[in-house]
Design an enzyme around this catalytic site. Structure first.
Site, PDB file in Angstrom:
ATOM      1  CD  GLU A 146      -3.151  -1.011   2.003  1.00 52.28           C
ATOM      2  OE1 GLU A 146      -3.227  -0.026   2.771  1.00 52.28           O
ATOM      3  OE2 GLU A 146      -4.025  -1.880   1.929  1.00 52.28           O
TER       4      GLU A 146
ATOM      5  CG  ASP B 276      -6.030  -3.343   9.460  1.00 51.60           C
ATOM      6  OD1 ASP B 276      -6.451  -4.192  10.286  1.00 51.60           O
ATOM      7  OD2 ASP B 276      -6.233  -3.420   8.232  1.00 51.60           O
TER       8      ASP B 276
ATOM      9  CD  GLU C 224      -9.065  -1.961   9.324  1.00 54.24           C
ATOM     10  OE1 GLU C 224      -8.781  -0.744   9.248  1.00 54.24           O
ATOM     11  OE2 GLU C 224      -9.023  -2.720   8.341  1.00 54.24           O
TER      12      GLU C 224
ATOM     13  CG  ASP D 103     -11.000  -5.172   6.812  1.00 54.10           C
ATOM     14  OD1 ASP D 103     -11.853  -5.476   5.967  1.00 54.10           O
ATOM     15  OD2 ASP D 103      -9.781  -5.129   6.526  1.00 54.10           O
TER      16      ASP D 103
ATOM     17  CE  LYS E 142     -10.430  -3.639   3.127  1.00 56.22           C
ATOM     18  NZ  LYS E 142      -9.784  -4.818   3.788  1.00 56.22           N
TER      19      LYS E 142
ATOM     20  NE  ARG F  57      -9.747  -5.613   0.074  1.00 57.81           N
ATOM     21  CZ  ARG F  57     -10.359  -6.752   0.425  1.00 57.81           C
ATOM     22  NH1 ARG F  57     -11.598  -6.985   0.043  1.00 57.81           N
ATOM     23  NH2 ARG F  57      -9.753  -7.645   1.179  1.00 57.81           N
TER      24      ARG F  57
ATOM     25  CE  LYS G 233      -6.767   0.696   6.623  1.00 53.48           C
ATOM     26  NZ  LYS G 233      -7.085  -0.740   6.746  1.00 53.48           N
TER      27      LYS G 233
END
Ligand code: PGA
Ligand code: ZN
Length: 435
Positions: A208, A245, A288, A315, A340, A369, A391
């Site tokens: 990411e 997360d 998360e 999530d 998502k 994602r 996010k």
């Protein structure tokens, strides 16, 4: 024929940010409007996500091709939707759900269905002369969202160099999206400097776009991020807070949370204690997947312990699934949901989740994602949701920047209320300064 009737649908195999195949769907309407959409793909997926259909042919893309999913769009879905009104998104999504006929969209593929669902919405927005965010918002009040931005990565996005997946910065006291991103780039830079001082060796960034260093402990990432906020000239907690997360499902083994890099394991009670200690010691405001995805009995304890101080997000636990969300709301098992689109597979069901969260007084964070594309659809979705949080990863890869840059341009070209003008949207501890 109705001007907004669908006259053609085509899907193509394109590549995502990990170089894996994904789908781009194209839609044509009778009035001549054309639009397209691409779908993303996760790596640290929840087991109750809708099914991403892959070809399984080992001779192409290690089995990850999506030609069969494209064929499903070009044949069955195109036949079904030909002549349907693009303005009737719920009916179109329901037709595809019914055509698929499985509980998790495994026959046609959630990737095939979602690509069409989003392309239809984009065509409808163009046909009605509206920006996508305005069209998607319908009767909701649009809000320019506060980003939580990945700075350090671990878990499945960084070869498990550490177990916790994301350490993110929340620039909540910024007065504009532009200022928020300016703060974030400074924190990203100072994090690199601190890592270099500790001798970290960089060969690139994680999936990411965050730094994916090998550290001695997971907690060291929290120390570094807190220091990096200071080094950027900002005040941890007062101006920029931290989100994590944990993605705990991905290091839950034999009933224990196993921090292999630290050579220690904990049961759920000890792991909740650890999370609580960190939430007290560091300026953490959002947590998360602090527990694994099937820990229905322990999520309420976690939320009871930390929920008044911290945003407790599901999530992998909730997978943007309306039924799981309702069950979690009834059990007080969290207080926010990560959204998502491809975890559920249609735009309509995504909005069901967003609206259910809002009605329950929960938060909702619109999320990308780890495998993304240059499509910026979810930036518009985040604004349209009116839930005030976004996010989409870090700031060094263009599949992330396509969303951030869309926000930066929209902030300057459209009149959209900013998150700080809607303080009720964010958890109470984030004492939003409206000055
Ligand atoms: P994923 O990661 O897209 O690999 O599932 C993102 C997240 O866990 O939030
Ligand atoms: Zn997650």
């Amino acid at each position: 024929m109705n001007k907004t009737a669908i006259t053609a649908i085509h899907a193509f195999e394109v590549l995502d940010s990990r170089g894996r195949p994904t789908i781009e769907a194209h839609i044509k309407l009778a009035c001549g409007v054309e639009a397209s959409a691409q779908v993303p793909s996760g790596a640290s997926t929840g087991t109750s996500e809708a099914h991403e259909l892959r070809d399984g042919d080992p001779l192409r893309h290690c089995g990850l091709g999506v030609r069969n999913a494209c064929k499903n769009v070009n044949e069955e879905i195109a036949n079904l939707l030909n002549g349907s009104d693009a303005l009737n998104q719920p009916a179109i999504d329901q037709l595809m759900i019914d055509l698929d006929g499985t509980p998790n969209k495994s026959r046609l593929g959630a990737n095939a269905i979602l690509a069409v669902s989003c392309a239809v919405a984009r065509a409808a927005a163009i046909a009605t002369g509206q920006p996508l965010w305005r069209y998607l918002a319908a009767s909701r009040t649009p809000v320019l969202p506060l980003p939580m931005v990945n700075i350090l990565s671990g878990g499945l996005h960084a070869s498990k160099a550490m177990e916790f997946q994301d350490f993110l910065a929340i620039p909540w006291a910024a007065q504009s999206f532009a200022q928020a991103m300016e703060w974030i780039t400074a924190i990203h830079r100072s994090t690199r400097e601190l890592l270099e001082q500790r001798g970290a060796y960089f060969t690139g960034v994680a999936d990411e776009g965050g730094w994916g260093p090998r550290l001695k402990t997971n907690e060291e990432a929290l120390q570094i991020l807190t220091r990096a906020i200071e080094h950027a000239g900002l005040i941890p907690g007062d101006q920029v807070s931290i989100a994590i997360d944990v993605a705990a499902s991905h290091f839950f083994e034999n009933g224990e949370y196993r921090l292999a890099s630290e050579n220690r394991s904990m049961d759920a009670a000890a792991f909740i204690d650890l999370l609580e200690t960190w939430c007290k010691k560091y300026p953490i405001v959002s947590l998360e997947d602090g527990l694994e995805q099937n820990a229905w009995h322990q999520w309420p304890s976690l939320t009871k312990r930390l929920g008044s101080q911290v945003q407790v997000i599901g999530d992998d636990f909730l997978t943007t699934n309306p039924a799981r969300l309702i069950r979690a709301i009834e059990a007080n098992a969290a207080n926010a949901v990560l959204v998502k689109m491809n975890q559920i597979g249609t735009l309509t069901e995504t909005f069901t989740v967003i609206d259910t969260a809002r009605a329950a007084g929960w938060g909702a964070v619109i999320s990308a994602r780890s495998g993304e594309t240059e499509d910026s659809f979810l930036a518009d979705l985040a604004i349209a949701s009116g839930m005030g949080q976004l996010k989409v990863g870090s700031i060094t890869r263009s599949e992330r920047l396509s969303k951030y840059n869309r926000m930066l341009v929209l902030e300057q070209t459209q009149t959209i209320p900013h998150w700080s003008q809607s303080p009720a949207l964010l958890p109470p501890r984030w004492a939003i300064s409206t000055g």
